[in-house]
Write a protein that holds these residues in place. Structure first.
Motif, short mmCIF file in Angstrom:
data_model
loop_
_atom_site.label_atom_id
_atom_site.label_comp_id
_atom_site.label_asym_id
_atom_site.label_seq_id
_atom_site.Cartn_x
_atom_site.Cartn_y
_atom_site.Cartn_z
N CYS A 127 0.83 -1.21 0.00
CA CYS A 127 0.00 0.00 0.00
C CYS A 127 0.86 1.26 0.00
N ALA A 128 1.91 1.25 0.82
CA ALA A 128 2.78 2.42 0.93
C ALA A 128 3.50 2.70 -0.38
N ALA B 128 1.50 6.32 -7.40
CA ALA B 128 0.23 6.93 -7.82
C ALA B 128 0.41 8.19 -8.67
N PRO B 129 1.30 9.13 -8.29
CA PRO B 129 1.48 10.33 -9.13
C PRO B 129 1.97 10.00 -10.54
N TYR C 128 -10.29 5.57 -20.29
CA TYR C 128 -9.02 6.29 -20.35
C TYR C 128 -8.10 6.01 -19.16
N ASP C 129 -8.58 5.27 -18.15
CA ASP C 129 -7.69 4.95 -17.03
C ASP C 129 -8.27 3.82 -16.19
N ILE C 130 -7.38 3.04 -15.60
CA ILE C 130 -7.76 2.03 -14.60
C ILE C 130 -6.87 2.29 -13.38
N LYS C 131 -7.50 2.47 -12.24
CA LYS C 131 -6.76 2.73 -11.01
C LYS C 131 -6.99 1.61 -10.00
N VAL C 132 -6.02 1.43 -9.12
CA VAL C 132 -6.14 0.47 -8.03
C VAL C 132 -6.18 1.26 -6.72
N ARG D 140 -0.50 -7.01 -12.67
CA ARG D 140 0.26 -6.92 -13.91
C ARG D 140 -0.16 -5.75 -14.81
N ILE D 141 -1.45 -5.71 -15.14
CA ILE D 141 -1.91 -4.77 -16.17
C ILE D 141 -1.72 -3.31 -15.75
N VAL D 142 -2.20 -2.94 -14.57
CA VAL D 142 -2.12 -1.54 -14.15
C VAL D 142 -0.67 -1.07 -13.98
N PRO D 143 0.19 -1.81 -13.27
CA PRO D 143 1.56 -1.31 -13.09
C PRO D 143 2.38 -1.29 -14.38
#
Length: 394
Positions: A108-109, A115-116, A206-210, A343-346
């Motif tokens: 999480c940290a 995130a930015p 246009y975006d996928i966030k976790v 996998r996909i998001v990072p």
């Protein structure tokens, strides 16, 4: 002599439970073998899809009973010492659970640190931000430019007017069109979910966030961000996954780390006539006595990626058993959710270019004996050839 406070239960209770299991072993083994679903699964090991899932479940249960019978035949002093080892193993398992909890907190940290960067990626993809020339430098640029010039020379595309026209058209391109749709189509697991009628909608993604859930229970939320579109009014579609990181009281040694056990989708506010998750079908119905026929229209579920946001409901009662079909659907859903998060998001850009897929291929290697045997292929061809049909069919 003191008892370790972390040890669950008391020795005498555990001994009585295991002795009871020993006495019931032959009876349980007989019951398992008499179950129709177990017998069917064992008789058809090559059955596709859900039948394979059923076979693994049945086979595991049978093995557990066999191990219990083997334990029953051990000398009493050995069984007693094994129970002491299990007490030690239980403490180890609880320590392992704490380890995974700390790993999740660390994850999480570090995600907050990334995130930015993901936000800037989203701005570039959607066209909100145009990167500078310095930000666009990449070590392979020289090779790509040389290859492009070589191709232009070979196909005789050096016409100045045509080149200027192409450059002018390219200047009007905003961001990276179809970025996430391309990723979905590149990744086989996701491509299987995406239907043709889903593609025009996913062009607006246009975006996928976790979003990591740090509290207990731990988990994460996938946020799918959409531009304003003609299909639904939601700007964000969510899928929440709840994880457990505590060994089960009835089966603590099955613990292998955090495990997704429940997920929750969201309501999609479809605009009139735009819901791609349902379709209407016409069916003829015959009256029982008069024999007259009428045509009725029914609404049924349609294959669509957006069914992902309407997963099967998991009962609140942890002891409740799910039918095999529902369990198989949930297992597949959990794997997809974890894959998107892990996998996909990072590594989104690498799945867009296909480089991420190459890395995954390197994780697998062919096992010996998997290669096709040309002699076997020839035999199969001979058997299936019309010229080799049995005499009564020739």
């Amino acid at each position: 002599m003191t008892t370790d406070p972390e040890r669950a239960g008391d020795n005498s209770e555990m001994e009585s439970v295991e002795d009871e299991d020993d006495n019931k072993s032959p009876e349980l083994f007989s019951k398992i073998l008499n179950r129709p679903d177990v017998l069917a699964a064992l008789q058809d090991r090559n059955a596709p899809g859900i039948e394979v899932f059923k076979f693994h479940i049945a086979n595991r249960k049978i093995l557990n009973i066999i191990y219990l019978i083997q334990m029953q035949n051990l000398p009493a002093p050995v069984k007693r010492r094994i129970k002491a080892l299990k007490q030690l193993q239980l403490v180890t398992t609880n320590i392992e659970a704490k380890f995974y909890e700390e790993v999740h907190a660390l994850e999480c940290a570090y995600y907050k640190m990334c995130a930015p960067l993901y936000e800037k990626r989203s701005d570039i993809v959607s066209g909100i931000y145009e990167p500078t020339d310095e930000q666009c430098v990449w070590e392979s640029d020289d090779e790509e430019e040389a290859l492009t010039n070589d191709l232009k020379t070979k196909v005789n595309l050096e016409d100045d007017k045509e080149q200027k026209k192409e450059e002018s058209e390219n200047e009007d391109i905003k961001g990276i069109p179809d970025f996430w749709l391309t990723i979905f189509k590149n990744v086989e697991t996701l491509a299987d979910m995406v239907q043709e009628h889903d593609e025009p909608i996913l062009k607006h993604l246009y975006d996928i966030k976790v979003i990591f859930l740090e509290s207990n229970p731990m988990g994460f939320v996938l946020e799918f961000h959409f531009e304003q579109n003609e299909y639904f009014s939601n700007s964000v579609l969510t899928k929440e996954y709840i994880m457990k990181c505590t060994p089960e009281k009835n089966d603590p040694f099955s613990f292998e780390g955090p495990e997704i056990y429940k997920c929750k989708g969201c309501v999609i506010n479809w605009k009139k006539g735009k819901n791609v998750t349902v379709k209407t079908v016409k069916k003829n119905q015959k009256h029982k006595s008069r024999g007259s026929i009428r045509t009725v229209t029914k609404t049924v579920q349609n294959d669509s990626f957006f069914n992902f946001f309407n997963p099967p409901v998991v009962p609140e009662d942890s002891e409740a058993e799910l039918d095999d079909d529902t369990q198989a659907l949930l297992t597949s859903d959990f794997e997809i959710g974890h894959y998107i998060r892990e996998r996909i998001v990072p590594r989104a850009v690498l799945y867009y270019t296909g480089e991420g897929l190459e890395d995954e291929d390197e994780d697998y290697e062919e096992e010996e004996g998997d290669e096709d045997d040309p002699d076997e292929e020839d035999e199969d061809d001979e058997e299936s050839s019309p010229n080799n049909a049995p005499p009564d069919q020739a």
